[in-house]
Design an enzyme around this catalytic site. Structure first.
Site, short mmCIF file in Angstrom:
data_model
loop_
_atom_site.label_atom_id
_atom_site.label_comp_id
_atom_site.label_asym_id
_atom_site.label_seq_id
_atom_site.Cartn_x
_atom_site.Cartn_y
_atom_site.Cartn_z
N ARG A 62 0.74 -1.40 -0.51
CA ARG A 62 0.28 -0.37 0.13
C ARG A 62 0.57 1.30 -0.53
O ARG A 62 1.09 1.99 -1.20
CB ARG A 62 -0.71 0.13 1.22
N ASP A 63 1.45 1.11 0.86
CA ASP A 63 2.23 2.80 1.19
C ASP A 63 3.00 2.32 0.50
O ASP A 63 3.65 4.02 -0.12
CB ASP A 63 3.14 2.93 2.42
N CYS A 107 8.40 10.40 -0.16
CA CYS A 107 7.95 10.86 0.72
C CYS A 107 7.94 11.94 -0.32
O CYS A 107 8.94 12.86 -0.56
CB CYS A 107 8.76 11.15 2.18
#
Length: 309
Positions: free
Chosen positions: A29-30, A251
């Site tokens: 997912r991430d 990120c």
């Protein structure tokens, strides 16, 4: 990628560490939600199967965020419909709001996660809510999920630093985290979203919470501190650590971010400390090398590179 026989580190138990750690695998997912290209659902399903074969007990499978915002996970329903759900493996999914929860319930999930912010700036940019307003959005999600018998995890992002606000006051993080736990979350994952934390910060924040039984940690390795921060958390009593197979993910709020703590790097450290975790490093490294081939680039995990070249 060529393979060679896996060598294991010498196990020298460290003092003051838990006997066993739960690794919360976030790569499917991430990790994949940060890919520029959409990964085929068949590849995602094989990724999940391979991770389960490697011994993963928790696999965060996908997200029910609106496809407009996360097109890489627009296939959530298709993926869950095709998923071979293994006995003894938990497959949590991220839900942003009540609509996302409805979709998750229709897909037959048993565990959901909500994604909150520890800072005003990130709450407004990521959730279009103020720091306080986000709780009004999450409360009915958590209440309904608990009423349906689902497990609920809360994520708190920007717990150690925010790109717009700088260092985040610990009492503010504790306040957000305790509101999520009081709301009904079974567990709270403390996120170092831009990877700026250092071990002293980790120790201080966990001490500010007091009880750590329901806390997990989620570190990014932007400044190379993820493993050191994880060790500090383990020494403080935390027993659940988030990581991503092969270090997948990144990120968007930090330049040159290297992504999530790699599961293989975490496993190597835990093996060396004599801490049980249930994962097979050989199979895990094979899986991450396989996924790296499909993504067309080397794995950022140092352990995968060392073992698989």
């Amino acid at each position: 990628m060529g393979a060679r026989e896996v060598g294991l580190p010498e196990a020298v138990p460290g003092g003051g560490l838990p006997d066993r750690v739960t690794i919360w695998e976030v790569g499917p997912r991430d990790g994949l939600q940060n890919e520029s290209a959409v990964v085929p659902v068949a590849t995602k399903l094989e990724f999940l199967d391979r991770l389960a074969d490697a011994g993963a007990a928790v696999l965060e499978a996908t997200s029910f965020v609106h496809p407009k915002w996360v097109p890489q996970l627009a296939d959530a329903e298709e993926l869950l419909a095709g998923l071979d759900r293994r006995a003894g493996v938990d497959y949590p999914v991220l839900v942003p709001n009540e609509r996302g929860l409805e979709r998750a319930l229709a897909a037959g999930v048993t565990h959901v996660a909500i994604f909150a912010s520890a800072t005003e700036s990130f709450a407004r940019r990521n959730l279009n809510r103020s720091l306080d307003e986000q709780f009004a959005m999450f409360d009915p999600v958590v209440s309904r999920a608990k009423a349906e018998g689902l497990g609920v995890r809360g994520y708190a992002s920007m717990c150690f630093g925010d790109p717009w606000e700088g260092a985040v006051p610990r009492d503010q993080v504790v306040g957000v985290g305790k509101r999520l736990l009081d709301m009904g979350c079974d567990q709270l994952s403390l996120g170092d979203t831009i990877g700026v934390a250092t071990p002293g910060q980790v120790t201080a924040l966990l001490a500010a919470f007091g009880e750590v039984d329901r806390l997990a940690v989620h570190f990014h390795d932007t400044y190379g501190q993820a493993l050191a921060n994880t060790l500090a958390a383990l020494q403080a009593g935390v027993t659940t650590v988030d990581s991503s197979a092969g270090g997948l993910g990144g990120c968007p709020y930090a330049e040159s971010a290297t992504g999530n703590l790699a599961t293989e790097d975490l496993v190597w450290m835990l093996d060396g400390l004599g801490v049980e975790h249930g994962l097979d490093l050989d199979r895990l490294a094979d899986t991450s090398a396989w996924m790296a081939d499909r993504l067309g680039r080397p794995s950022p995990s140092r352990v995968v590179r060392a073992l698989r070249g």
